[in-house]
Scaffold this motif. Structure first.
Motif, mmCIF file in Angstrom:
data_model
loop_
_atom_site.group_PDB
_atom_site.id
_atom_site.type_symbol
_atom_site.label_atom_id
_atom_site.label_comp_id
_atom_site.label_asym_id
_atom_site.label_seq_id
_atom_site.Cartn_x
_atom_site.Cartn_y
_atom_site.Cartn_z
ATOM 1 N N GLU A 59 0.848 -1.187 0.000
ATOM 2 C CA GLU A 59 0.000 0.000 0.000
ATOM 3 C C GLU A 59 0.886 1.240 0.000
ATOM 4 O O GLU A 59 1.794 1.357 0.812
ATOM 5 C CB GLU A 59 -0.871 0.035 1.249
ATOM 6 C CG GLU A 59 -1.924 -1.034 1.304
ATOM 7 C CD GLU A 59 -2.773 -0.907 2.553
ATOM 8 O OE1 GLU A 59 -3.007 0.223 3.033
ATOM 9 O OE2 GLU A 59 -3.193 -1.951 3.058
ATOM 10 N N VAL A 60 0.610 2.171 -0.893
ATOM 11 C CA VAL A 60 1.338 3.430 -0.947
ATOM 12 C C VAL A 60 0.530 4.459 -0.165
ATOM 13 O O VAL A 60 -0.663 4.656 -0.421
ATOM 14 C CB VAL A 60 1.551 3.894 -2.397
ATOM 15 C CG1 VAL A 60 2.241 5.247 -2.438
ATOM 16 C CG2 VAL A 60 2.349 2.865 -3.157
ATOM 17 N N LYS A 61 1.176 5.102 0.799
ATOM 18 C CA LYS A 61 0.498 6.078 1.646
ATOM 19 C C LYS A 61 1.226 7.409 1.549
ATOM 20 O O LYS A 61 2.452 7.455 1.547
ATOM 21 C CB LYS A 61 0.483 5.609 3.092
ATOM 22 C CG LYS A 61 -0.291 4.327 3.291
ATOM 23 C CD LYS A 61 -0.291 3.911 4.723
ATOM 24 C CE LYS A 61 -1.051 2.607 4.884
ATOM 25 N NZ LYS A 61 -1.114 2.186 6.277
ATOM 26 N N THR A 62 0.455 8.487 1.460
ATOM 27 C CA THR A 62 1.036 9.829 1.428
ATOM 28 C C THR A 62 0.403 10.657 2.532
ATOM 29 O O THR A 62 -0.759 10.472 2.879
ATOM 30 C CB THR A 62 0.777 10.522 0.080
ATOM 31 O OG1 THR A 62 -0.631 10.615 -0.131
ATOM 32 C CG2 THR A 62 1.409 9.773 -1.058
ATOM 33 N N VAL A 71 5.969 10.349 1.443
ATOM 34 C CA VAL A 71 5.440 9.171 0.756
ATOM 35 C C VAL A 71 6.106 7.933 1.341
ATOM 36 O O VAL A 71 7.321 7.887 1.522
ATOM 37 C CB VAL A 71 5.715 9.239 -0.769
ATOM 38 C CG1 VAL A 71 5.188 8.004 -1.462
ATOM 39 C CG2 VAL A 71 5.108 10.490 -1.363
ATOM 40 N N LYS A 73 5.456 3.331 1.892
ATOM 41 C CA LYS A 73 4.683 2.165 1.478
ATOM 42 C C LYS A 73 4.892 1.032 2.470
ATOM 43 O O LYS A 73 5.903 0.977 3.182
ATOM 44 C CB LYS A 73 5.054 1.715 0.071
ATOM 45 C CG LYS A 73 6.456 1.210 -0.097
ATOM 46 C CD LYS A 73 6.690 0.733 -1.509
ATOM 47 C CE LYS A 73 8.084 0.149 -1.614
ATOM 48 N NZ LYS A 73 8.314 -0.460 -2.898
ATOM 49 N N SER A 74 3.924 0.128 2.491
ATOM 50 C CA SER A 74 4.010 -1.028 3.373
ATOM 51 C C SER A 74 4.726 -2.158 2.635
ATOM 52 O O SER A 74 5.019 -2.049 1.443
ATOM 53 C CB SER A 74 2.614 -1.476 3.789
ATOM 54 O OG SER A 74 1.884 -1.885 2.653
#
Length: 96
Positions: A59-62, A71, A73-74
């Protein structure tokens, strides 16, 4: 290299184990089906009939902060759904 990480404990995984004798595990992303089968047979002492695997994307999280856009990611995960021989069971809650 440890192949089995942990069993997946969720409502869907528990219902699959009760109805279809199918158990779900988180496994190493570099392990293949034959390695997973051998590891489960060695660890739990059951006969594995079939192994299905799936890899979930990270998952990309910002988030916006004072210093700017951050930014991250998991990790990606690999799950293995294992069908075992009829009449055999795996005690998932006893091995946690």
């Amino acid at each position: 290299m440890s192949i089995l990480i942990r069993p997946v404990i969720s409502e869907k995984a528990n219902s699959l184990s009760e109805t279809k004798n199918r158990y779900t595990f988180l496994v190493n992303t570099k392990a293949n089906k034959s390695e997973i089968k051998h590891a489960i047979e060695q660890t739990y002492g059951v006969k594995v009939v079939k192994v299905n695997t799936l890899i979930s994307a990270p998952e990309v999280k910002t988030k916006f902060t004072k210093s700017g856009l951050q930014v991250g990611k998991s990790n990606k995960l690999k799950k293995a759904m294992v069908d075992i021989k009829e009449g055999q069971t795996i005690d998932v809650f006893g091995t946690i």
